[in-house]
Scaffold this motif. Structure first.
Motif, PDB file in Angstrom:
ATOM      1  N   ASP A   1       0.838  -1.353   0.034  1.00  0.00           N
ATOM      2  CA  ASP A   1       0.155   0.040  -0.221  1.00  0.00           C
ATOM      3  C   ASP A   1       0.804   1.186   0.102  1.00  0.00           C
ATOM      4  N   PHE A   2       2.168   1.299  -0.314  1.00  0.00           N
ATOM      5  CA  PHE A   2       3.189   2.368  -0.153  1.00  0.00           C
ATOM      6  C   PHE A   2       3.902   2.305  -1.527  1.00  0.00           C
ATOM      7  N   LYS A   3       3.881   3.206  -2.325  1.00  0.00           N
ATOM      8  CA  LYS A   3       4.362   3.323  -3.706  1.00  0.00           C
ATOM      9  C   LYS A   3       5.377   4.421  -3.974  1.00  0.00           C
ATOM     10  N   ILE A   4       6.652   4.556  -4.399  1.00  0.00           N
ATOM     11  CA  ILE A   4       7.311   5.461  -4.730  1.00  0.00           C
ATOM     12  C   ILE A   4       7.564   5.162  -6.353  1.00  0.00           C
ATOM     13  N   ASN A   5       7.272   6.352  -7.267  1.00  0.00           N
ATOM     14  CA  ASN A   5       7.367   6.116  -8.564  1.00  0.00           C
ATOM     15  C   ASN A   5       8.793   6.094  -9.150  1.00  0.00           C
ATOM     16  N   SER A   6       9.800   6.909  -8.383  1.00  0.00           N
ATOM     17  CA  SER A   6      11.079   7.114  -9.287  1.00  0.00           C
ATOM     18  C   SER A   6      12.142   7.094  -8.109  1.00  0.00           C
ATOM     19  N   LEU A   7      13.251   6.992  -8.603  1.00  0.00           N
ATOM     20  CA  LEU A   7      14.636   7.235  -7.737  1.00  0.00           C
ATOM     21  C   LEU A   7      14.488   8.870  -7.337  1.00  0.00           C
ATOM     22  N   GLY A   8      14.243   9.731  -8.085  1.00  0.00           N
ATOM     23  CA  GLY A   8      14.310  11.089  -7.721  1.00  0.00           C
ATOM     24  C   GLY A   8      13.286  11.331  -6.607  1.00  0.00           C
ATOM     25  N   THR A   9      12.229  10.780  -6.877  1.00  0.00           N
ATOM     26  CA  THR A   9      11.182  11.100  -5.696  1.00  0.00           C
ATOM     27  C   THR A   9      11.497  10.277  -4.519  1.00  0.00           C
ATOM     28  N   THR A  10      12.129   9.204  -4.601  1.00  0.00           N
ATOM     29  CA  THR A  10      12.525   8.598  -3.170  1.00  0.00           C
ATOM     30  C   THR A  10      13.616   9.397  -2.647  1.00  0.00           C
ATOM     31  N   LEU A  11      14.506  10.110  -3.574  1.00  0.00           N
ATOM     32  CA  LEU A  11      15.604  10.903  -2.746  1.00  0.00           C
ATOM     33  C   LEU A  11      14.958  12.212  -2.081  1.00  0.00           C
ATOM     34  N   VAL A  12      13.820  12.570  -2.846  1.00  0.00           N
ATOM     35  CA  VAL A  12      13.335  13.863  -2.326  1.00  0.00           C
ATOM     36  C   VAL A  12      12.519  13.425  -1.171  1.00  0.00           C
ATOM     37  N   ALA A  13      11.919  12.385  -1.184  1.00  0.00           N
ATOM     38  CA  ALA A  13      10.906  11.924  -0.250  1.00  0.00           C
ATOM     39  C   ALA A  13      11.763  11.725   1.268  1.00  0.00           C
ATOM     40  N   ALA A  14      13.094  11.011   1.038  1.00  0.00           N
ATOM     41  CA  ALA A  14      13.761  10.721   2.013  1.00  0.00           C
ATOM     42  C   ALA A  14      14.509  11.987   2.858  1.00  0.00           C
ATOM     43  N   PHE A  15      14.592  12.928   2.032  1.00  0.00           N
ATOM     44  CA  PHE A  15      15.041  14.275   2.675  1.00  0.00           C
ATOM     45  C   PHE A  15      14.112  14.980   3.396  1.00  0.00           C
ATOM     46  N   LEU A  16      12.809  15.104   2.604  1.00  0.00           N
ATOM     47  CA  LEU A  16      11.692  15.740   3.378  1.00  0.00           C
ATOM     48  C   LEU A  16      11.169  15.065   4.638  1.00  0.00           C
ATOM     49  N   ILE A  17      11.115  13.666   4.496  1.00  0.00           N
ATOM     50  CA  ILE A  17      10.802  13.010   5.612  1.00  0.00           C
ATOM     51  C   ILE A  17      11.915  13.273   6.824  1.00  0.00           C
ATOM     52  N   THR A  18      13.183  13.161   6.602  1.00  0.00           N
ATOM     53  CA  THR A  18      14.042  13.369   7.728  1.00  0.00           C
ATOM     54  C   THR A  18      14.007  14.806   8.050  1.00  0.00           C
ATOM     55  N   VAL A  19      13.723  15.798   7.261  1.00  0.00           N
ATOM     56  CA  VAL A  19      13.646  17.058   7.591  1.00  0.00           C
ATOM     57  C   VAL A  19      12.481  17.300   8.656  1.00  0.00           C
ATOM     58  N   ILE A  20      11.227  16.900   8.187  1.00  0.00           N
ATOM     59  CA  ILE A  20       9.953  16.916   8.975  1.00  0.00           C
ATOM     60  C   ILE A  20      10.062  16.231  10.448  1.00  0.00           C
ATOM     61  N   ASP A  21      10.634  14.930  10.167  1.00  0.00           N
ATOM     62  CA  ASP A  21      10.970  14.151  11.385  1.00  0.00           C
ATOM     63  C   ASP A  21      11.780  14.834  12.317  1.00  0.00           C
ATOM     64  N   SER A  22      12.864  15.414  11.858  1.00  0.00           N
ATOM     65  CA  SER A  22      13.697  16.281  12.821  1.00  0.00           C
ATOM     66  C   SER A  22      12.960  17.488  13.295  1.00  0.00           C
ATOM     67  N   GLY A  23      12.238  18.145  12.586  1.00  0.00           N
ATOM     68  CA  GLY A  23      11.843  19.304  12.996  1.00  0.00           C
ATOM     69  C   GLY A  23      10.791  18.851  14.158  1.00  0.00           C
ATOM     70  N   LEU A  24       9.783  18.059  13.949  1.00  0.00           N
ATOM     71  CA  LEU A  24       8.663  17.672  14.726  1.00  0.00           C
ATOM     72  C   LEU A  24       9.283  17.112  16.268  1.00  0.00           C
ATOM     73  N   HIS A  25      10.478  16.437  16.105  1.00  0.00           N
ATOM     74  CA  HIS A  25      11.486  16.078  17.147  1.00  0.00           C
ATOM     75  C   HIS A  25      11.731  17.279  18.095  1.00  0.00           C
ATOM     76  N   TRP A  26      12.323  18.230  17.125  1.00  0.00           N
ATOM     77  CA  TRP A  26      12.650  19.354  17.972  1.00  0.00           C
ATOM     78  C   TRP A  26      11.541  20.142  18.442  1.00  0.00           C
ATOM     79  N   LEU A  27      10.416  20.246  17.843  1.00  0.00           N
ATOM     80  CA  LEU A  27       9.206  21.062  18.384  1.00  0.00           C
ATOM     81  C   LEU A  27       8.501  20.466  19.543  1.00  0.00           C
ATOM     82  N   PHE A  28       8.565  19.093  19.812  1.00  0.00           N
ATOM     83  CA  PHE A  28       8.023  18.399  20.604  1.00  0.00           C
ATOM     84  C   PHE A  28       9.013  17.852  21.564  1.00  0.00           C
TER      85      PHE A  28
END
Length: 108
Positions: free
Chosen positions: A81-108
């Motif tokens: 139930d989880f699909k990523i279309n391309s390598l570029g999308t995977t790299l961007v998603a990994a970057f964004l997930i890391t940034v959002i995860d870090s930001g939420l950890h810092w916030l909470f």
């Protein structure tokens, strides 16, 4: 630990709804993705980081995003139930997930 999984789930859900190249069935799938990703990171992530220490040092830590993208790709392969279309999308998603995860950890 549960708090960390919930924060990661939120990050995955936000990124999946933001990036057009990612398909996720729903919030429950985001939790499953967070759990599977965390398990893979625990079992294999440390080894990948250890083996790529020279690349991490040379790139000033930016190679960690490549490792995270690889772990995210493995997660994509394991969950239907989880699909990523391309390598570029995977790299961007990994970057964004890391940034959002870090930001939420810092916030909470």
């Amino acid at each position: 630990m549960i708090w960390n999984l919930l924060i990661l789930s939120v990050a995955v859900f936000v990124v999946a709804n933001f990036l057009p190249g990612i398909r996720i069935k729903g919030p429950g799938t985001a939790v499953v993705v967070a759990v599977v990703y965390s398990i893979i990171n625990f079992l294999v992530g440390w080894l990948l980081v250890f083996l790529s220490i020279p690349l991490v040092i040379v790139t000033f830590g930016l190679f960690m995003f490549v490792i995270n993208a690889f772990l995210l790709w493995i997660t994509d392969q394991l969950i239907d139930d989880f699909k990523i279309n391309s390598l570029g999308t995977t790299l961007v998603a990994a970057f964004l997930i890391t940034v959002i995860d870090s930001g939420l950890h810092w916030l909470f």
